[in-house]
Design a protein around this motif. Structure first.
Motif, PDB file in Angstrom:
ATOM      1  N   ASP A 233       0.822  -1.209   0.000  1.00 43.63           N
ATOM      2  CA  ASP A 233       0.000   0.000   0.000  1.00 43.63           C
ATOM      3  C   ASP A 233       0.858   1.262   0.000  1.00 43.63           C
ATOM      4  OD1 ASP A 233      -2.355  -1.440  -0.073  1.00 43.63           O
ATOM      5  OD2 ASP A 233      -2.628  -1.424   2.096  1.00 43.63           O
ATOM      6  N   ALA A 234       1.970   1.235   0.722  1.00 39.66           N
ATOM      7  CA  ALA A 234       2.850   2.401   0.760  1.00 39.66           C
ATOM      8  C   ALA A 234       3.469   2.665  -0.609  1.00 39.66           C
ATOM      9  CB  ALA A 234       3.938   2.208   1.811  1.00 39.66           C
ATOM     10  N   LEU A 235       3.958   1.618  -1.271  1.00 43.88           N
ATOM     11  CA  LEU A 235       4.533   1.785  -2.606  1.00 43.88           C
ATOM     12  C   LEU A 235       3.476   2.222  -3.621  1.00 43.88           C
ATOM     13  CD1 LEU A 235       6.987  -1.250  -2.820  1.00 43.88           C
ATOM     14  CD2 LEU A 235       7.595   1.173  -2.985  1.00 43.88           C
ATOM     15  N   HIS A 236       2.269   1.691  -3.481  1.00 37.75           N
ATOM     16  CA  HIS A 236       1.193   2.086  -4.391  1.00 37.75           C
ATOM     17  C   HIS A 236       0.887   3.574  -4.230  1.00 37.75           C
ATOM     18  CE1 HIS A 236      -2.323   1.669  -6.912  1.00 37.75           C
ATOM     19  NE2 HIS A 236      -3.059   2.240  -5.983  1.00 37.75           N
ATOM     20  N   ALA A 237       0.807   4.040  -2.998  1.00 38.31           N
ATOM     21  CA  ALA A 237       0.521   5.455  -2.759  1.00 38.31           C
ATOM     22  C   ALA A 237       1.651   6.343  -3.266  1.00 38.31           C
ATOM     23  CB  ALA A 237       0.286   5.691  -1.269  1.00 38.31           C
ATOM     24  N   LEU A 238       2.881   5.902  -3.089  1.00 33.38           N
ATOM     25  CA  LEU A 238       4.038   6.713  -3.451  1.00 33.38           C
ATOM     26  C   LEU A 238       4.320   6.728  -4.956  1.00 33.38           C
ATOM     27  CD1 LEU A 238       6.526   8.355  -2.465  1.00 33.38           C
ATOM     28  CD2 LEU A 238       7.755   6.186  -2.316  1.00 33.38           C
ATOM     29  N   MET A 239       4.215   5.564  -5.607  1.00 35.10           N
ATOM     30  CA  MET A 239       4.687   5.436  -6.981  1.00 35.10           C
ATOM     31  C   MET A 239       3.584   5.253  -8.019  1.00 35.10           C
ATOM     32  SD  MET A 239       7.834   5.904  -6.559  1.00 35.10           S
ATOM     33  CE  MET A 239       8.179   5.742  -8.307  1.00 35.10           C
ATOM     34  N   ILE A 240       2.379   4.888  -7.610  1.00 35.87           N
ATOM     35  CA  ILE A 240       1.321   4.589  -8.569  1.00 35.87           C
ATOM     36  C   ILE A 240       0.180   5.601  -8.432  1.00 35.87           C
ATOM     37  CG2 ILE A 240      -0.220   2.840  -9.510  1.00 35.87           C
ATOM     38  CD1 ILE A 240       2.779   2.126  -9.687  1.00 35.87           C
ATOM     39  N   GLY A 241      -0.575   5.524  -7.371  1.00 33.13           N
ATOM     40  CA  GLY A 241      -1.617   6.501  -7.094  1.00 33.13           C
ATOM     41  C   GLY A 241      -2.840   6.440  -7.990  1.00 33.13           C
ATOM     42  N   GLN A 242      -2.955   5.413  -8.792  1.00 38.55           N
ATOM     43  CA  GLN A 242      -4.102   5.272  -9.705  1.00 38.55           C
ATOM     44  C   GLN A 242      -4.828   3.973  -9.385  1.00 38.55           C
ATOM     45  OE1 GLN A 242      -4.596   7.315 -12.937  1.00 38.55           O
ATOM     46  NE2 GLN A 242      -6.646   6.485 -12.665  1.00 38.55           N
ATOM     47  N   ASP A 243      -6.091   4.082  -8.952  1.00 37.43           N
ATOM     48  CA  ASP A 243      -6.909   2.908  -8.693  1.00 37.43           C
ATOM     49  C   ASP A 243      -7.923   2.725  -9.809  1.00 37.43           C
ATOM     50  OD1 ASP A 243      -5.941   1.996  -6.111  1.00 37.43           O
ATOM     51  OD2 ASP A 243      -6.790   3.844  -5.300  1.00 37.43           O
ATOM     52  N   PRO A 244      -8.393   1.502 -10.028  1.00 40.36           N
ATOM     53  CA  PRO A 244      -9.464   1.302 -11.013  1.00 40.36           C
ATOM     54  C   PRO A 244     -10.749   1.990 -10.566  1.00 40.36           C
ATOM     55  CG  PRO A 244      -8.401  -0.780 -10.439  1.00 40.36           C
ATOM     56  CD  PRO A 244      -7.946   0.232  -9.428  1.00 40.36           C
ATOM     57  N   ASP A 245     -11.569   2.338 -11.535  1.00 40.83           N
ATOM     58  CA  ASP A 245     -12.913   2.833 -11.217  1.00 40.83           C
ATOM     59  C   ASP A 245     -13.816   1.685 -10.787  1.00 40.83           C
ATOM     60  OD1 ASP A 245     -12.575   5.671 -12.052  1.00 40.83           O
ATOM     61  OD2 ASP A 245     -12.166   4.727 -13.994  1.00 40.83           O
ATOM     62  N   LEU A 246     -13.580   0.512 -11.349  1.00 42.49           N
ATOM     63  CA  LEU A 246     -14.389  -0.668 -11.066  1.00 42.49           C
ATOM     64  C   LEU A 246     -13.499  -1.903 -11.122  1.00 42.49           C
ATOM     65  CD1 LEU A 246     -17.250  -1.992 -10.734  1.00 42.49           C
ATOM     66  CD2 LEU A 246     -17.316  -2.128 -13.229  1.00 42.49           C
ATOM     67  N   THR A 247     -13.653  -2.787 -10.142  1.00 44.36           N
ATOM     68  CA  THR A 247     -12.915  -4.048 -10.138  1.00 44.36           C
ATOM     69  C   THR A 247     -13.904  -5.202 -10.128  1.00 44.36           C
ATOM     70  OG1 THR A 247     -11.017  -3.098  -8.972  1.00 44.36           O
ATOM     71  CG2 THR A 247     -11.291  -5.486  -8.851  1.00 44.36           C
ATOM     72  N   LEU A 248     -13.788  -6.082 -11.107  1.00 41.70           N
ATOM     73  CA  LEU A 248     -14.656  -7.246 -11.242  1.00 41.70           C
ATOM     74  C   LEU A 248     -13.882  -8.469 -10.752  1.00 41.70           C
ATOM     75  CD1 LEU A 248     -16.123  -6.434 -14.762  1.00 41.70           C
ATOM     76  CD2 LEU A 248     -17.179  -6.032 -12.533  1.00 41.70           C
ATOM     77  N   LEU A 249     -14.321  -9.032  -9.636  1.00 39.17           N
ATOM     78  CA  LEU A 249     -13.666 -10.195  -9.034  1.00 39.17           C
ATOM     79  C   LEU A 249     -14.384 -11.455  -9.488  1.00 39.17           C
ATOM     80  CD1 LEU A 249     -11.747 -11.586  -7.025  1.00 39.17           C
ATOM     81  CD2 LEU A 249     -13.414 -11.068  -5.213  1.00 39.17           C
ATOM     82  N   ILE A 250     -13.706 -12.253 -10.303  1.00 35.40           N
ATOM     83  CA  ILE A 250     -14.265 -13.525 -10.756  1.00 35.40           C
ATOM     84  C   ILE A 250     -13.933 -14.561  -9.681  1.00 35.40           C
ATOM     85  CG2 ILE A 250     -14.411 -15.204 -12.601  1.00 35.40           C
ATOM     86  CD1 ILE A 250     -15.204 -12.388 -13.460  1.00 35.40           C
ATOM     87  N   ASP A 251     -14.951 -15.016  -8.981  1.00 33.84           N
ATOM     88  CA  ASP A 251     -14.772 -15.879  -7.811  1.00 33.84           C
ATOM     89  C   ASP A 251     -15.095 -17.324  -8.165  1.00 33.84           C
ATOM     90  OD1 ASP A 251     -14.291 -16.537  -5.126  1.00 33.84           O
ATOM     91  OD2 ASP A 251     -16.432 -16.360  -4.645  1.00 33.84           O
ATOM     92  N   ILE A 252     -14.157 -18.222  -7.856  1.00 31.44           N
ATOM     93  CA  ILE A 252     -14.322 -19.631  -8.222  1.00 31.44           C
ATOM     94  C   ILE A 252     -13.736 -20.506  -7.113  1.00 31.44           C
ATOM     95  CG2 ILE A 252     -12.117 -19.843  -9.443  1.00 31.44           C
ATOM     96  CD1 ILE A 252     -13.610 -21.482 -11.571  1.00 31.44           C
ATOM     97  N   ASP A 253     -14.198 -21.743  -7.026  1.00 38.73           N
ATOM     98  CA  ASP A 253     -13.662 -22.693  -6.059  1.00 38.73           C
ATOM     99  C   ASP A 253     -12.159 -22.882  -6.315  1.00 38.73           C
ATOM    100  OD1 ASP A 253     -13.014 -25.916  -5.768  1.00 38.73           O
ATOM    101  OD2 ASP A 253     -14.129 -25.056  -4.085  1.00 38.73           O
TER     102      ASP A 253
ATOM    103  N   ILE B 267     -18.247 -11.575  -9.084  1.00 38.44           N
ATOM    104  CA  ILE B 267     -18.910 -12.298 -10.159  1.00 38.44           C
ATOM    105  C   ILE B 267     -18.740 -13.793  -9.912  1.00 38.44           C
ATOM    106  CG2 ILE B 267     -19.071 -12.625 -12.648  1.00 38.44           C
ATOM    107  CD1 ILE B 267     -19.564  -9.730 -11.790  1.00 38.44           C
ATOM    108  N   GLU B 268     -19.832 -14.523  -9.846  1.00 40.60           N
ATOM    109  CA  GLU B 268     -19.761 -15.980  -9.703  1.00 40.60           C
ATOM    110  C   GLU B 268     -19.088 -16.564 -10.944  1.00 40.60           C
ATOM    111  OE1 GLU B 268     -19.474 -19.523  -8.794  1.00 40.60           O
ATOM    112  OE2 GLU B 268     -20.517 -18.332  -7.255  1.00 40.60           O
ATOM    113  N   GLY B 269     -17.977 -17.304 -10.724  1.00 40.75           N
ATOM    114  CA  GLY B 269     -17.196 -17.812 -11.843  1.00 40.75           C
ATOM    115  C   GLY B 269     -17.543 -19.210 -12.283  1.00 40.75           C
ATOM    116  N   ALA B 270     -18.454 -19.894 -11.574  1.00 43.21           N
ATOM    117  CA  ALA B 270     -18.840 -21.242 -11.970  1.00 43.21           C
ATOM    118  C   ALA B 270     -19.793 -21.190 -13.159  1.00 43.21           C
ATOM    119  CB  ALA B 270     -19.505 -21.951 -10.798  1.00 43.21           C
ATOM    120  N   GLY B 271     -19.774 -22.261 -13.968  1.00 46.31           N
ATOM    121  CA  GLY B 271     -20.671 -22.325 -15.116  1.00 46.31           C
ATOM    122  C   GLY B 271     -19.950 -22.070 -16.418  1.00 46.31           C
ATOM    123  N   GLY B 272     -20.710 -21.995 -17.481  1.00 43.34           N
ATOM    124  CA  GLY B 272     -20.140 -21.805 -18.808  1.00 43.34           C
ATOM    125  C   GLY B 272     -19.607 -20.398 -19.012  1.00 43.34           C
TER     126      GLY B 272
END
Length: 205
Positions: A120-140, A187-192
């Protein structure tokens, strides 16, 4: 979408979750709707960052210390941000990125030496850009690991860490999503593939 009003979307998930496929399908769909879309990935997404990708994803799983690995990923992200992400957003494009800083929070911050504060410290210092939206594909985790190991290629850097690590990483991603509900969509990652793509498009809408 207008100049300077681009949208930054990241896809996250454990290995074998299908996030790369879903990122590509979403990019194709949005291009078909008339948007300018930049589909990119991490580590990588720019010439310099792709060189670093080969260093961190190929070879023995213990070739780098957790601290060195974190610095390499941050260097790759900085180059990617400067050369790909920010220019695209500035002209009003939609950027879709396969992995971003949340993967670093999980892989290096949770499973590679409890370096979350340093991430988090390096991200704040050197990056500073977060996504507007993050889609988490969740699977077993077991299904994800089986898929990841079935892939051809030499990038087995993290898949080789095994099922217990996959389970820990999944839990860590879910914790991140719970902590930032305004940015994350699970996002539920199971299925087709088509079924999951429909869930992705619905979440974006």
């Amino acid at each position: 979408m207008t100049p300077g009003k681009g949208l930054f979307i990241s896809f996250e998930g454990i290995d074998g979750s299908g996030k790369s496929t879903q990122a590509r399908l979403l990019a194709e769909t949005l291009r078909g709707e008339g948007h300018e879309v930049v589909l990119t990935r991490e580590p990588g997404g720019s010439p310099g960052a792709e060189e670093i990708r080969r260093l961190v994803l190929e070879g023995d799983a213990d070739r780098w210390s957790p601290e060195t690995e974190l610095l390499l990923f941050t260097a790759a992200r900085r180059d990617h941000l400067e050369r790909t992400i920010r220019p695209a957003l500035a002209r009003g494009a939609l950027v879709i990125c396969d992995r971003y800083v949340d993967s670093t929070r999980v892989y290096q911050g949770v499973t590679r030496g409890d370096l979350r504060a340093a991430v988090d410290a390096l991200h704040a210092l050197m990056i500073g850009q977060d996504p507007d939206l993050t889609l988490l594909i969740d699977i077993d985790p077991a299904e994800g690991l089986a898929r990841a190991r079935a892939r051809a290629g030499g990038e087995q850097r993290f898949e080789d860490m095994g099922l217990a690590m996959q389970a820990r990483m999944r839990d860590a991603f879910l914790d991140l999503a719970a902590a930032a509900p305004d940015r994350f969509r699970r996002i539920e990652g199971a299925g087709g593939t088509a079924d999951v793509a429909g869930r992705v498009r619905a979440a974006l809408s």
